[in-house]
Motif scaffolding. Structure first.
Motif, PDB file in Angstrom:
ATOM      1  N   LEU A 638     -14.922  20.419  81.625  1.00  0.00           N
ATOM      2  CA  LEU A 638     -14.685  20.143  80.206  1.00  0.00           C
ATOM      3  C   LEU A 638     -14.210  21.428  79.551  1.00  0.00           C
ATOM      4  O   LEU A 638     -14.687  22.513  79.893  1.00  0.00           O
ATOM      5  N   ASP A 639     -13.277  21.324  78.621  1.00  0.00           N
ATOM      6  CA  ASP A 639     -12.968  22.481  77.786  1.00  0.00           C
ATOM      7  C   ASP A 639     -13.558  22.232  76.399  1.00  0.00           C
ATOM      8  O   ASP A 639     -14.262  21.241  76.172  1.00  0.00           O
ATOM      9  N   THR A 640     -13.294  23.133  75.474  1.00  0.00           N
ATOM     10  CA  THR A 640     -13.895  22.988  74.138  1.00  0.00           C
ATOM     11  C   THR A 640     -13.437  21.700  73.464  1.00  0.00           C
ATOM     12  O   THR A 640     -14.225  21.042  72.766  1.00  0.00           O
ATOM     13  N   ALA A 641     -12.161  21.330  73.691  1.00  0.00           N
ATOM     14  CA  ALA A 641     -11.672  20.078  73.102  1.00  0.00           C
ATOM     15  C   ALA A 641     -12.391  18.883  73.712  1.00  0.00           C
ATOM     16  O   ALA A 641     -12.701  17.902  73.016  1.00  0.00           O
ATOM     17  N   GLY A 642     -12.681  18.937  75.007  1.00  0.00           N
ATOM     18  CA  GLY A 642     -13.391  17.839  75.655  1.00  0.00           C
ATOM     19  C   GLY A 642     -14.812  17.703  75.148  1.00  0.00           C
ATOM     20  O   GLY A 642     -15.300  16.590  74.909  1.00  0.00           O
ATOM     21  N   ILE A 643     -15.503  18.844  74.974  1.00  0.00           N
ATOM     22  CA  ILE A 643     -16.873  18.804  74.440  1.00  0.00           C
ATOM     23  C   ILE A 643     -16.869  18.248  73.025  1.00  0.00           C
ATOM     24  O   ILE A 643     -17.708  17.404  72.662  1.00  0.00           O
ATOM     25  N   ARG A 644     -15.920  18.698  72.215  1.00  0.00           N
ATOM     26  CA  ARG A 644     -15.829  18.211  70.837  1.00  0.00           C
ATOM     27  C   ARG A 644     -15.542  16.706  70.811  1.00  0.00           C
ATOM     28  O   ARG A 644     -16.100  15.968  69.987  1.00  0.00           O
ATOM     29  N   CYS A 665     -23.147  14.005  85.861  1.00  0.00           N
ATOM     30  CA  CYS A 665     -22.384  15.202  85.490  1.00  0.00           C
ATOM     31  C   CYS A 665     -22.609  16.295  86.535  1.00  0.00           C
ATOM     32  O   CYS A 665     -23.750  16.542  86.937  1.00  0.00           O
ATOM     33  N   ASN A 666     -21.524  16.944  86.958  1.00  0.00           N
ATOM     34  CA  ASN A 666     -21.682  18.046  87.910  1.00  0.00           C
ATOM     35  C   ASN A 666     -22.201  19.286  87.181  1.00  0.00           C
ATOM     36  O   ASN A 666     -22.215  19.335  85.949  1.00  0.00           O
ATOM     37  N   PRO A 667     -22.643  20.321  87.931  1.00  0.00           N
ATOM     38  CA  PRO A 667     -23.217  21.507  87.270  1.00  0.00           C
ATOM     39  C   PRO A 667     -22.277  22.167  86.267  1.00  0.00           C
ATOM     40  O   PRO A 667     -22.727  22.663  85.232  1.00  0.00           O
ATOM     41  N   SER A 668     -20.970  22.186  86.557  1.00  0.00           N
ATOM     42  CA  SER A 668     -20.016  22.799  85.627  1.00  0.00           C
ATOM     43  C   SER A 668     -19.985  22.048  84.304  1.00  0.00           C
ATOM     44  O   SER A 668     -19.996  22.657  83.225  1.00  0.00           O
ATOM     45  N   LEU A 673     -21.706  21.453  78.587  1.00  0.00           N
ATOM     46  CA  LEU A 673     -22.368  20.677  77.530  1.00  0.00           C
ATOM     47  C   LEU A 673     -23.478  21.480  76.865  1.00  0.00           C
ATOM     48  O   LEU A 673     -23.643  21.446  75.638  1.00  0.00           O
ATOM     49  N   ILE A 674     -24.231  22.221  77.685  1.00  0.00           N
ATOM     50  CA  ILE A 674     -25.333  23.010  77.128  1.00  0.00           C
ATOM     51  C   ILE A 674     -24.787  24.158  76.287  1.00  0.00           C
ATOM     52  O   ILE A 674     -25.259  24.423  75.171  1.00  0.00           O
ATOM     53  N   ARG A 675     -23.770  24.855  76.816  1.00  0.00           N
ATOM     54  CA  ARG A 675     -23.179  25.956  76.043  1.00  0.00           C
ATOM     55  C   ARG A 675     -22.518  25.455  74.772  1.00  0.00           C
ATOM     56  O   ARG A 675     -22.500  26.149  73.752  1.00  0.00           O
ATOM     57  N   GLY A 676     -21.964  24.240  74.819  1.00  0.00           N
ATOM     58  CA  GLY A 676     -21.314  23.676  73.646  1.00  0.00           C
ATOM     59  C   GLY A 676     -22.264  22.994  72.684  1.00  0.00           C
ATOM     60  O   GLY A 676     -21.821  22.339  71.727  1.00  0.00           O
ATOM     61  N   GLU A 677     -23.608  23.132  72.935  1.00  0.00           N
ATOM     62  CA  GLU A 677     -24.644  22.552  72.066  1.00  0.00           C
ATOM     63  C   GLU A 677     -24.398  21.062  71.850  1.00  0.00           C
ATOM     64  O   GLU A 677     -24.455  20.550  70.733  1.00  0.00           O
ATOM     65  N   PHE A 678     -24.119  20.387  72.959  1.00  0.00           N
ATOM     66  CA  PHE A 678     -23.876  18.948  72.882  1.00  0.00           C
ATOM     67  C   PHE A 678     -25.149  18.193  72.519  1.00  0.00           C
ATOM     68  O   PHE A 678     -25.120  17.223  71.764  1.00  0.00           O
TER      69      PHE A 678
END
Length: 711
Positions: A638-644, A665-668, A673-678
């Protein structure tokens, strides 16, 4: 710590439910600790690189010169006979091909023999493959020849004879200075043949430098962008250009070689304009050579399992044609074009022309890439077939030195060649000792036999070159099978082939690489995104559009997006999800807001009319499902656009009382998701290890909410 809900978590249960349902536990996965200290990594790598011990020096020397590893272990009785046989046979085949391909590279025949001789010896020292044959390769020769012709023309060698005679006059009168003519006359002190090999050797030197640099900086990954279909299409397209460049020799026409964009079409236009000048003697000779070569080559291929060695028909044709031309005096009587004087021995070494480097540096890049890509792919293919390993980086060093060192000895660019490698393997080759035997065969020709080919007609060499293109041109027969296997690969093959043939070889390669990368992007831009159904009596979910007899759970939609979710396909993800579920939450929210506003207006007019009840019914109309499970198993990243985008989808559906769960979801993806505060605080348990667990959780949550509502 990564936390998955293994099914559902129940905190309160009424009595008696224990018999119907059991508690389900959460699964905890503790991630590996990652050392992110760049300083520590740099220091560790520096210590590893800069440390110098006798054992490390020995390993480095042995890895850089693989011959030191395998030669002391050479099994004389087991390997020698096969190596000698394969070396002699490849040498016999290589002699006529070296002479023929020299014309393709715009060089005199002797330089093709030099190239094959030095390449075999140097690869013997540096190469890690036991089977590949390194030497002249048609496509590389074509690319070299195009640059050579361009530089020769720039230097003024294609000027009219009258101009050349003026330029060649002694410069006794020349107190006057006319700079363009002076520059050209200085270049003409070296004749056309001399200047052509100077250009070829200089470009070979630069290509070798590029290849060694690629090995040093370990950038062999560049070759991954050259897929099998792309390389095959490129070689086939270049084969049309090779065939076109040799057609004038078949007809005995003396026309200039076209270069640049559209050279194939320009060459055929020139041929048809001058077809009335066809040399009948060359035409008949070409026809007779085709009649002998093609059937014999077919017999070699058909009965290769029965033949201990292929019939050296090319050598037979060359010897017979040379004798016929010499005793029939075809040059004097009919004006046939012949190979001319081929000197014996070796010319003294000469460095590349450093002044030419700016002119050819850019042209050497695609030649270097094609050369090492073909060499590495053939090395790995035959190593896998025979159960040993090769080092891709060392192969780049090997092919680089096969170009750098010979460039000082009047040679042009080399690479591995499939046809000769297949012959080498099928005739008993066990090690690169066969390459040394091949060099000895060529050395014999260079020292003794070469001048005997003076009367050999150039049309015979052209026929040999064209007949050897059969393998590449036969790829058209494989198109239906390729189309059945992969339409995308077939389109890449066709585009690369057409661009290489109709535009130019270098631009065709660039077009092929760009087009294949665009195909990858387009395939991720609009990927498959099916709804999934449950396979009865299992925990498996598969595509409803691909399989029959799948079941769906009431109130739950399972959706799989089969591509990474990033900025290019984020809109496709949303639109496909809305289409598959049949509910666009934005539209539903908008409809609810409009209905609420209408209700307020109606309440002002009439607080209890029928119209108000209709509006309330519209607002409370059920959607048909309460949960969407997104199967993320095919999302590599996922990139930032995907997380958003995932955040927006979850928020929009939550506002219409539909929960969205993520599964597999794979580890990446989890880390993103965690870094993007999903997840909001306490919601990370809504990440599931499998689709089945997510569905089970949704069913349990719905039952619990129904129980609470009844109370």
């Amino acid at each position: 710590m990564a936390e998955f809900n293994n099914s559902r978590s129940v905190t309160e249960m009424p009595e008696g439910d224990d018999a119907k349902r059991s508690f389900h536990h959460r699964m905890f996965l503790e991630p590996q600790e990652k050392k992110r200290s760049m300083k520590a990594l740099v220091v560790k790598q520096a210590k590893k690189t800069c440390s110098c011990t006798p054992a490390k020096v020995k390993d480095y020397v042995f890895s850089f010169f693989p011959v030191l590893q395998w030669l002391p272990k050479y099994k004389l009785r087991e390997y020698l006979l096969g190596d000698i046989m394969s070396g002699v046979i490849v040498g016999v085949l290589l002699v006529p091909q070296s002479i023929a391909y020299s014309l393709l590279a715009g060089q005199e025949p002797i330089y093709g023999l030099y190239t094959s001789f030095f390449a075999s010896i140097i690869y013997f020292i540096f190469g890690t493959s036991r089977h590949i044959s390194v030497g002249i390769f048609g496509v590389i020769c074509l690319m070299v020849g195009q640059v050579v012709d361009r530089e020769v023309q720039r230097a003024g060698y294609d000027l009219e004879p009258a101009v050349l005679s003026v330029l060649a006059e002694p410069a006794a009168h020349a107190n006057a200075t006319v700079s363009p003519l002076n520059q050209t006359s200085q270049k003409l002190l070296c004749d056309k043949s001399c200047y052509a090999i100077t250009v070829g050797a200089t470009m070979t030197f630069i290509a070798g430098i590029y290849q060694v640099a690629m090995g040093f900086f370990q950038v062999g990954f560049v070759s991954v962008y050259l897929s099998d279909s792309l390389l095959s299409g490129f070689v086939t397209g270049a084969s049309f250009t090779i065939l076109t460049s040799q057609a004038k020799y078949l007809l005995g026409l003396d026309i200039p070689r076209s270069s640049g964009i559209g050279s194939l079409i320009a060459t055929w236009i020139n041929i048809f304009r001058n077809i009335h000048k066809t040399n009948i003697c060359d035409l008949i000779t070409s026809f007779l050579c085709f009649l002998v070569l093609i059937p014999t080559k077919e017999l070699n291929e058909r009965f290769k399992s029965r033949l201990k060695a292929p019939i050296p028909v090319e050598l037979v044709v060359i010897v017979a044609a040379t004798l016929a031309s010499h005793f029939g005096k075809l040059r004097e009587t009919y004006g046939s074009s012949v190979a001319g004087h081929i000197p014996t021995g070796f010319l003294p070494p000469h460095p590349p022309d450093w002044n030419l480097i700016p002119n050819v540096a850019l042209d050497a890049i695609p030649i270097a890439i094609i050369g090492f890509a073909i060499t590495v792919s053939l090395s790995e293919m035959f190593a896998k077939k025979h159960g040993y390993s090769v080092k891709a980086n060392q192969e780049m060093y090997a092919i680089g030195f096969c170009n750098i060192i010979p460039s000082f000895f009047h040679c042009f660019t080399t690479s591995a060649a499939l046809a000769k490698t297949l012959v080498k393997e099928s005739t008993g080759c066990r090690t690169q000792m066969s390459g040394m035997v091949t060099s000895l065969v060529i050395l014999l020709v260079l020292l003794v036999i070469a001048p005997l080919f003076y009367s050999l007609q150039k049309c015979v060499l052209a026929v040999i070159t064209i007949v050897n293109l059969r393998g590449a041109l036969r790829k058209f027969k494989d198109l239906p099978k390729m189309w059945h296997l992969s339409r995308v690969d077939t389109v890449i093959w066709l585009v690369t082939m057409a661009a290489s043939a109709l535009i130019s070889t270098e631009i065709g390669l660039l077009v092929g690489v760009c087009f294949s990368m665009l195909c990858v992007i387009f395939r991720t831009q609009r990927p498959e995104a099916p709804l999934l159904g449950w396979v009865a009596e299992s925990e498996t979910y598969e595509s409803l559009s691909a399989y029959k007899n799948l079941q769906t759970k009431p109130g739950i939609v399972v959706f799989r997006f089969e591509a990474p979710l990033y900025y290019i396909n984020k809109e496709c993800f949303k639109s496909t999800l809305y289409k598959q579920t049949g509910v666009n939450p934005v539209w539903v929210k908008t409809a609810k807001k409009k209905a609420a506003k209408r209700m307020l207006r109606e309440k002002e007019v009439d607080s209890g009319g029928n119209q108000t009840s209709i509006s309330l019914d519209f607002v409370s109309e059920p959607l048909g499902f309460h949960t969407i499970v997104i199967d993320c198993c095919a999302m590599q990243f996922l990139d930032t656009a995907g997380i958003r985008t995932l955040k927006e989808v979850c928020k929009d559906y939550r506002e219409i009382d539909v929960q969205v769960l993520l599964a597999q979801c794979n580890p990446s993806v989890r880390s993103s998701l965690i870094r993007g505060e999903f997840f909001k605080e306490g919601e990370d348990h809504l990440l599931f290890h499998s689709v089945h667990q997510a569905v089970d959780f949704a069913l349990g949550a719905q039952e619990d909410s129904g129980t609470s509502a009844s109370k």
